[in-house]
Structure formats: structure tokens, C-alpha cells
Design a protein around this motif. Sequence first.
Motif, mmCIF file in Angstrom:
data_model
loop_
_atom_site.group_PDB
_atom_site.id
_atom_site.type_symbol
_atom_site.label_atom_id
_atom_site.label_comp_id
_atom_site.label_asym_id
_atom_site.label_seq_id
_atom_site.Cartn_x
_atom_site.Cartn_y
_atom_site.Cartn_z
ATOM 1 N N LEU A 117 25.337 6.075 -31.002
ATOM 2 C CA LEU A 117 26.680 6.304 -31.520
ATOM 3 C C LEU A 117 27.189 7.661 -31.045
ATOM 4 O O LEU A 117 26.470 8.670 -31.149
ATOM 5 N N PRO A 118 28.401 7.743 -30.508
ATOM 6 C CA PRO A 118 28.928 9.044 -30.089
ATOM 7 C C PRO A 118 29.313 9.891 -31.296
ATOM 8 O O PRO A 118 29.489 9.383 -32.411
ATOM 9 N N ALA A 119 29.437 11.180 -31.069
ATOM 10 C CA ALA A 119 29.837 12.089 -32.147
ATOM 11 C C ALA A 119 31.315 11.886 -32.470
ATOM 12 O O ALA A 119 32.123 11.611 -31.583
ATOM 13 N N PRO A 120 31.699 12.013 -33.736
ATOM 14 C CA PRO A 120 33.112 11.861 -34.096
ATOM 15 C C PRO A 120 33.946 13.069 -33.702
ATOM 16 O O PRO A 120 33.408 14.112 -33.301
ATOM 17 N N ALA A 121 35.255 12.914 -33.811
ATOM 18 C CA ALA A 121 36.171 14.002 -33.470
ATOM 19 C C ALA A 121 35.946 15.189 -34.404
ATOM 20 O O ALA A 121 35.705 15.019 -35.592
ATOM 21 N N GLY A 122 36.016 16.376 -33.848
ATOM 22 C CA GLY A 122 35.858 17.591 -34.639
ATOM 23 C C GLY A 122 34.429 18.029 -34.833
ATOM 24 O O GLY A 122 34.184 19.063 -35.457
ATOM 25 N N ALA A 123 33.470 17.278 -34.309
ATOM 26 C CA ALA A 123 32.054 17.601 -34.513
ATOM 27 C C ALA A 123 31.586 18.625 -33.492
ATOM 28 O O ALA A 123 32.047 18.654 -32.344
ATOM 29 N N ALA A 124 30.655 19.473 -33.938
ATOM 30 C CA ALA A 124 29.960 20.396 -33.033
ATOM 31 C C ALA A 124 28.635 19.750 -32.662
ATOM 32 O O ALA A 124 27.769 19.549 -33.527
ATOM 33 N N VAL A 125 28.472 19.393 -31.398
ATOM 34 C CA VAL A 125 27.299 18.634 -30.952
ATOM 35 C C VAL A 125 26.065 19.530 -30.915
ATOM 36 O O VAL A 125 26.125 20.686 -30.487
ATOM 37 N N ASP A 126 24.955 18.972 -31.398
ATOM 38 C CA ASP A 126 23.669 19.662 -31.370
ATOM 39 C C ASP A 126 23.190 19.748 -29.921
ATOM 40 O O ASP A 126 23.041 18.719 -29.241
ATOM 41 N N LYS A 127 22.952 20.954 -29.437
ATOM 42 C CA LYS A 127 22.537 21.132 -28.050
ATOM 43 C C LYS A 127 21.140 20.574 -27.800
ATOM 44 O O LYS A 127 20.807 20.202 -26.669
ATOM 45 N N GLU A 128 20.326 20.516 -28.836
ATOM 46 C CA GLU A 128 18.980 19.987 -28.669
ATOM 47 C C GLU A 128 18.980 18.471 -28.651
ATOM 48 O O GLU A 128 18.209 17.847 -27.905
ATOM 49 N N LEU A 129 19.834 17.872 -29.473
ATOM 50 C CA LEU A 129 19.947 16.417 -29.542
ATOM 51 C C LEU A 129 21.317 16.034 -28.990
ATOM 52 O O LEU A 129 22.266 15.770 -29.737
ATOM 53 N N ASP A 130 21.427 16.020 -27.690
ATOM 54 C CA ASP A 130 22.722 15.840 -27.036
ATOM 55 C C ASP A 130 22.957 14.433 -26.509
ATOM 56 O O ASP A 130 23.822 14.216 -25.664
ATOM 57 N N GLY A 131 22.185 13.492 -26.981
ATOM 58 C CA GLY A 131 22.342 12.116 -26.522
ATOM 59 C C GLY A 131 21.345 11.715 -25.461
ATOM 60 O O GLY A 131 21.409 10.592 -24.941
ATOM 61 N N GLY A 132 20.405 12.586 -25.150
ATOM 62 C CA GLY A 132 19.383 12.269 -24.154
ATOM 63 C C GLY A 132 18.071 11.879 -24.818
ATOM 64 O O GLY A 132 18.016 11.493 -25.985
ATOM 65 N N ALA A 164 27.593 -4.803 -41.477
ATOM 66 C CA ALA A 164 26.545 -4.439 -40.518
ATOM 67 C C ALA A 164 26.536 -5.408 -39.345
ATOM 68 O O ALA A 164 27.045 -6.531 -39.427
ATOM 69 N N GLY A 165 25.976 -4.962 -38.239
ATOM 70 C CA GLY A 165 25.923 -5.801 -37.055
ATOM 71 C C GLY A 165 25.062 -7.032 -37.268
ATOM 72 O O GLY A 165 24.113 -7.032 -38.065
ATOM 73 N N GLU A 166 25.407 -8.093 -36.565
ATOM 74 C CA GLU A 166 24.621 -9.317 -36.662
ATOM 75 C C GLU A 166 23.208 -9.084 -36.117
ATOM 76 O O GLU A 166 22.992 -8.240 -35.253
ATOM 77 N N ASN A 167 22.277 -9.840 -36.639
ATOM 78 C CA ASN A 167 20.874 -9.793 -36.191
ATOM 79 C C ASN A 167 20.204 -8.453 -36.478
ATOM 80 O O ASN A 167 19.193 -8.114 -35.864
ATOM 81 N N THR A 168 20.756 -7.671 -37.393
ATOM 82 C CA THR A 168 20.160 -6.388 -37.748
ATOM 83 C C THR A 168 19.806 -6.377 -39.233
ATOM 84 O O THR A 168 20.409 -7.090 -40.037
ATOM 85 N N THR A 169 18.820 -5.549 -39.563
ATOM 86 C CA THR A 169 18.446 -5.316 -40.956
ATOM 87 C C THR A 169 18.676 -3.842 -41.258
ATOM 88 O O THR A 169 18.117 -2.976 -40.583
ATOM 89 N N VAL A 170 19.516 -3.564 -42.257
ATOM 90 C CA VAL A 170 19.888 -2.182 -42.580
ATOM 91 C C VAL A 170 19.434 -1.859 -43.996
ATOM 92 O O VAL A 170 19.690 -2.638 -44.934
ATOM 93 N N ARG A 171 18.775 -0.725 -44.146
ATOM 94 C CA ARG A 171 18.365 -0.229 -45.460
ATOM 95 C C ARG A 171 18.878 1.199 -45.613
ATOM 96 O O ARG A 171 18.652 2.042 -44.733
ATOM 97 N N ALA A 172 19.562 1.458 -46.715
ATOM 98 C CA ALA A 172 20.184 2.771 -46.943
ATOM 99 C C ALA A 172 19.580 3.427 -48.173
ATOM 100 O O ALA A 172 19.334 2.756 -49.199
ATOM 101 N N TYR A 173 19.384 4.749 -48.098
ATOM 102 C CA TYR A 173 18.758 5.509 -49.182
ATOM 103 C C TYR A 173 19.515 6.818 -49.393
ATOM 104 O O TYR A 173 20.138 7.362 -48.474
ATOM 105 N N SER A 174 19.433 7.290 -50.610
ATOM 106 C CA SER A 174 20.102 8.534 -50.970
ATOM 107 C C SER A 174 19.148 9.387 -51.789
ATOM 108 O O SER A 174 18.027 8.965 -52.103
ATOM 109 N N GLU A 175 19.610 10.570 -52.123
ATOM 110 C CA GLU A 175 18.839 11.476 -52.970
ATOM 111 C C GLU A 175 19.567 11.622 -54.292
ATOM 112 O O GLU A 175 20.714 12.068 -54.331
ATOM 113 N N VAL A 203 27.055 1.540 -40.259
ATOM 114 C CA VAL A 203 27.702 0.296 -39.817
ATOM 115 C C VAL A 203 27.941 0.317 -38.315
ATOM 116 O O VAL A 203 27.609 -0.634 -37.590
ATOM 117 N N LEU A 204 28.509 1.404 -37.810
ATOM 118 C CA LEU A 204 28.836 1.463 -36.386
ATOM 119 C C LEU A 204 27.585 1.430 -35.509
ATOM 120 O O LEU A 204 27.554 0.767 -34.471
#
Length: 307
Positions: free
Chosen positions: A140-155, A246-257, A300-301
Motif C-alpha cells: 500500500l502506498p503512503a497517503p497524502a501528507g505522510a512523512a515516509v520512513d527512510k528505513e522502510l521505503d517500500g523496498g 476486505a478483499g476477496e480470498n483474504t482472511t483479515v484479523r484486527a486487534y487493538s489495545e 481494507v486497502l
Amino acid sequence: MTEQTGGTSDPAVPAATATLPPAPQEQNPPVVPATDPAPEAVAPEATAPEPASPRPPNRALRAVLRWTAAVLVMGGLGAGTVAGITSMKRTDVPGLSTRDDGRWDYPALSLPALPADAPRPYSDSNQAEVHHADLRRLLLPAPAGAAVDKELDGGWTDIARYAAEYGKDDRATVSQFLKDSALRHIAARGWTMPDGTSSRVYLLQFNSVAYSTAFHDALFDNGSLPYPLAGEDEPVIDEDWTADSAGENTTVRAYSEAEPFGAEQVRHGYVLAGDTLALVVNGREGKAGTETVPFHQTLVLQSQLLG
């Protein structure tokens, strides 16, 4: 007001004159010969009821004026309504409400191109449910206004960086799980939003759906809750999450604190999609904690890109 409410007849006009046709305006009045001194010859010109013949055109004019006034009133009301709507905020107009619910502005998403003759992950000819597209293009690409993490840059990233998302007591166990599995790649992207929310998305690709499912199940240690993440006291099931989008053929589990949480509230979720497992993490320091809507939106995306 009298023009708008008046009837079709005028009491000042005799009934007999109501049926007379209008006198032609282009005709000149009769010329009186100058040689005729008789007073009775000029008397009709002085005593003839000249106003009688113009009355019908005045009645027609009044009718036109009444209709014109009505049109102007309705037009004024319509213009007032248009001006009222255009001056109002969209959130104040019924049916046009677009109240800000906190979601992030992601760019338009599209699936990456596949290599020649490569099947989709859930086609009949792809029993291993392998994603043949470049894994980094499925992040997933970063949303508008986000400061991208240089260590985790999509590679690409490594096992140690992924395991660092978990508590210190569980990092060695998670790392060993991955080393024992048929792991192929890990791609990751991270960013920070203006409100201080930090997000990270990891995609772990295995040789087949059997290996991705085995690692997914190992994270739950045969229980209903997964290993807690760093900065997370104890995860709880996100009761607000629904898998309808959620996307078809996927299983999604969400958790919070659950509250009360510490200095930071962490939300995270897993997306199991064929040979790939995604981890989505949102965290924000402070008493306000993380927002539910952007976290669910990100899940979801990402699931739709993998599904």
C-alpha cells in the motif's frame, strides 16, 4: 399585491366594453373639415369616451405584468435557494454530507502488471495461490501528507527488522518461525502522519499458501490472540472491525489495545492472502490513542491489493 391577486375583470370597465376588440392604433382620428362651422360637428370629438377603446390592451398588459411578477417571484425564490445551497457547506446539505470521518487520502490504487503467462493468485491454474507480481508493487502506498520512513521505503527488509515489531520476549521465537519456514521475501513501507500516527505495513511472501498459513497460525500460539507487539500491553479483538469490505480470498484479523493503555496505543492486523501474509501496524502516543477509521481503511486497502 393587487396585480398578483386581482381577478380577470375590472369593475371600472363596463361589461359591454369587455367584448370590444382593441381599436387599431395605426388609424388616425377622423379629420373635421375646416369649412364646417357647425358646433355639433365637433362635439363628438370632445365628448367621445376615448378611454373605452384602450381598456382591453391595458387588461392584457396587466395580465402580462401579473405573470411576469409571478415568474420573477418564483425566479427570486429559486435563485435564493441556489444561493443558499452554494453558500452552505456540503456537510450542511442533506444528501450531500461528506463529513470528515478521519480517513486518510490514499492515491488511486491499481494492481501491478503480471509477468507474461503468469496466472492470478486465485485462479484455477494457481493451486499454490502464489502472487507472481513484484511483492513491492503490492505494498500500500503512503497517503497524502505522510512523512515516509527512510528505513522502510517500500523496498526489501530482513527478518530482524520484522521481528522488532514484537515484544522483546517474543522476537527470538518469531525469528525462528521465519527461519524454519519457506520464506521468500519481506517488503515493507512505513510513514508518519501529521497527527503523530506512525504506520508500518509488512508483506511476507512464502513458497505456498501452506507455509504462510502455518506461520500465521504460529503467531497465535494456538490461541485466539496473537503475540503482542512492542509497546502493546495486551491485544484485544477489535470489535468495530467488519470484514465486509476486505478483499476477496483474504482472511483479515484486527486487534487493538484496550484502555487504559500506556504512553502509546497500538492497533495491528493481519491479512492472510494465499502465499502472502501482511502485518499492518498503527500507533500513536498520547491519551487520544490511534484513530479507528484510518486503521480499518489501511487494512481494507491492503487486503484488496492482495485479494
